[in-house]
Design an enzyme around this catalytic site. Structure first.
Site, PDB file in Angstrom:
ATOM      1  N   GLY A  44     -20.476 -76.644  -0.136  1.00 34.21           N
ATOM      2  CA  GLY A  44     -20.313 -76.486   1.313  1.00 34.21           C
ATOM      3  C   GLY A  44     -21.104 -77.421   2.196  1.00 34.21           C
ATOM      4  N   GLU A  99     -27.987 -76.742   3.895  1.00 35.63           N
ATOM      5  CA  GLU A  99     -27.021 -75.687   3.582  1.00 35.63           C
ATOM      6  C   GLU A  99     -25.930 -75.639   4.657  1.00 35.63           C
ATOM      7  OE1 GLU A  99     -25.430 -74.029   1.710  1.00 35.63           O
ATOM      8  OE2 GLU A  99     -26.285 -72.076   1.238  1.00 35.63           O
ATOM      9  N   ASP A 100     -24.795 -75.082   4.293  1.00 37.78           N
ATOM     10  CA  ASP A 100     -23.708 -74.983   5.270  1.00 37.78           C
ATOM     11  C   ASP A 100     -23.895 -73.824   6.240  1.00 37.78           C
ATOM     12  OD1 ASP A 100     -23.212 -73.056   3.291  1.00 37.78           O
ATOM     13  OD2 ASP A 100     -21.135 -73.663   2.917  1.00 37.78           O
ATOM     14  N   ASP A 103     -25.941 -66.645   6.075  1.00 40.17           N
ATOM     15  CA  ASP A 103     -25.301 -65.396   6.484  1.00 40.17           C
ATOM     16  C   ASP A 103     -26.263 -64.243   6.181  1.00 40.17           C
ATOM     17  OD1 ASP A 103     -23.473 -63.441   7.181  1.00 40.17           O
ATOM     18  OD2 ASP A 103     -22.223 -63.676   5.411  1.00 40.17           O
ATOM     19  N   LYS A 131     -25.662 -67.388  10.993  1.00 40.54           N
ATOM     20  CA  LYS A 131     -24.915 -66.190  11.405  1.00 40.54           C
ATOM     21  C   LYS A 131     -25.891 -65.007  11.360  1.00 40.54           C
ATOM     22  CE  LYS A 131     -20.516 -65.745   9.611  1.00 40.54           C
ATOM     23  NZ  LYS A 131     -19.648 -65.292   8.497  1.00 40.54           N
ATOM     24  N   PHE A 152     -15.404 -65.083  10.001  1.00 38.13           N
ATOM     25  CA  PHE A 152     -15.418 -65.930   8.814  1.00 38.13           C
ATOM     26  C   PHE A 152     -15.017 -67.347   9.202  1.00 38.13           C
ATOM     27  CE2 PHE A 152     -14.615 -67.664   4.666  1.00 38.13           C
ATOM     28  CZ  PHE A 152     -15.694 -67.144   3.960  1.00 38.13           C
ATOM     29  N   ASP A 159     -15.454 -73.181   3.151  1.00 34.54           N
ATOM     30  CA  ASP A 159     -14.153 -72.871   2.582  1.00 34.54           C
ATOM     31  C   ASP A 159     -13.817 -71.389   2.635  1.00 34.54           C
ATOM     32  OD1 ASP A 159     -16.194 -72.202   0.521  1.00 34.54           O
ATOM     33  OD2 ASP A 159     -14.431 -71.652  -0.658  1.00 34.54           O
TER      34      ASP A 159
HETATM   35  P1  IMP Z   1     -25.673 -65.674   2.163  1.00 36.90           P
HETATM   36  O1  IMP Z   1     -26.346 -65.632   0.827  1.00 36.90           O
HETATM   37  O2  IMP Z   1     -25.028 -64.372   2.514  1.00 36.90           O
HETATM   38  O3  IMP Z   1     -26.584 -66.180   3.264  1.00 36.90           O
HETATM   39  O4  IMP Z   1     -24.444 -66.631   2.039  1.00 36.90           O
HETATM   40  C1  IMP Z   1     -24.545 -67.980   1.996  1.00 36.90           C
HETATM   41  C2  IMP Z   1     -23.279 -68.600   1.423  1.00 36.90           C
HETATM   42  O5  IMP Z   1     -22.140 -67.786   1.636  1.00 36.90           O
HETATM   43  C3  IMP Z   1     -23.014 -69.906   2.106  1.00 36.90           C
HETATM   44  O6  IMP Z   1     -23.599 -70.970   1.424  1.00 36.90           O
HETATM   45  C4  IMP Z   1     -21.517 -69.973   2.099  1.00 36.90           C
HETATM   46  O7  IMP Z   1     -21.080 -70.629   0.932  1.00 36.90           O
HETATM   47  C5  IMP Z   1     -21.037 -68.543   2.056  1.00 36.90           C
HETATM   48  N1  IMP Z   1     -20.591 -68.054   3.393  1.00 36.90           N
HETATM   49  C6  IMP Z   1     -21.208 -67.148   4.186  1.00 36.90           C
HETATM   50  N2  IMP Z   1     -20.535 -66.953   5.340  1.00 36.90           N
HETATM   51  C7  IMP Z   1     -19.463 -67.773   5.281  1.00 36.90           C
HETATM   52  C8  IMP Z   1     -18.382 -68.067   6.198  1.00 36.90           C
HETATM   53  O8  IMP Z   1     -18.263 -67.533   7.312  1.00 36.90           O
HETATM   54  N3  IMP Z   1     -17.461 -68.979   5.761  1.00 36.90           N
HETATM   55  C9  IMP Z   1     -17.548 -69.606   4.549  1.00 36.90           C
HETATM   56  N4  IMP Z   1     -18.551 -69.381   3.678  1.00 36.90           N
HETATM   57  C10 IMP Z   1     -19.493 -68.471   4.043  1.00 36.90           C
HETATM   58 MG    MG Z   2     -19.310 -71.314  -0.134  1.00 35.74          MG
END
Ligand code: IMP
Ligand code: MG
Length: 176
Positions: A44, A99-100, A103, A131, A152, A159
């Site tokens: 990402g 990082e992208d 969340d 987010k 999302f 993606d």
């Molecule tokens: P976390 O561990 O919940 O912070 O999630 C991080 C990962 O979840 C990111 O690196 C993304 O690959 C994926 N992710 C979280 N939210 C989204 C979204 O809205 N669109 C696409 N990928 C997401």
């Molecule tokens: Mg991802």
């Protein structure tokens, strides 16, 4: 093949490029004279990393890691797996994770701890999107492109089911 309906543009290519230039300049200043290594999180963060690094002056190394915390679905499994580790030694270096999106924060909380265990000088985070509404950890990114709404997101590397990473802007997937 699954089809998704996309919403309106949330952040345009120009907005993202301009923000990357601002953050790149900030990073250059903050890391002046240091041994900076950018660690891009595949897949990402690829587009965001290439955008930001253009604006970093001075010597910088780059490396990549591949992690998964999400399956094909749009909800976090809460499980982090390292699919590809670093090639380089980060001992004594200043690591900046690229990082992208942050969340829940699960992925980066895990990764930060993992990298800190390798004796770098510092570990910080630069994310394209934050987010905060999704957060389930204390994690905060040090450099944030944009705060994004609780929808999302796809595009600019992000993606849904491996699709839309190539969109040069950020949009949402319409869910009913
Ligand atoms: P976390 O561990 O919940 O912070 O999630 C991080 C990962 O979840 C990111 O690196 C993304 O690959 C994926 N992710 C979280 N939210 C989204 C979204 O809205 N669109 C696409 N990928 C997401
Ligand atoms: Mg991802």
């Amino acid at each position: 093949m699954a089809e998704y309906e996309l919403g309106e543009v949330i952040f345009s290519q120009k907005e993202i490029e301009d923000r990357a230039a601002v953050l790149g300049a900030e990073i250059s200043k903050d890391y002046e004279g240091k041994q900076l290594i950018l660690v891009g999180i595949l897949r990402g963060a690829v587009m965001w990393m290439s955008e930001v690094m253009k604006h970093i002056t001075g010597d910088v190394e780059i490396d990549f890691m591949a992690l998964s915390s999400y399956g094909a679905l749009t909800k976090s499994s809460g499980v982090v797996k390292i699919n590809m580790d670093l090639n380089c030694d980060v001992t004594g270096k200043d690591v900046l994770i690229i990082e992208d999106i942050v969340d829940s924060g699960t992925t980066l909380t895990y990764l930060k701890g993992y990298l800190e265990g390798r004796n770098p000088s510092s570990v910080k985070i630069c994310t394209l999107l934050d987010k905060p509404t999704g957060r389930r950890t204390e994690l905060e990114a040090d450099y944030v492109g944009f705060e994004c709404p609780p929808v999302f997101i796809v595009g600019f590397g992000l993606d849904v089911n491996q699709k839309y990473r190539n969109l040069p802007y950020i949009t949402s997937v319409v869910t009913e």
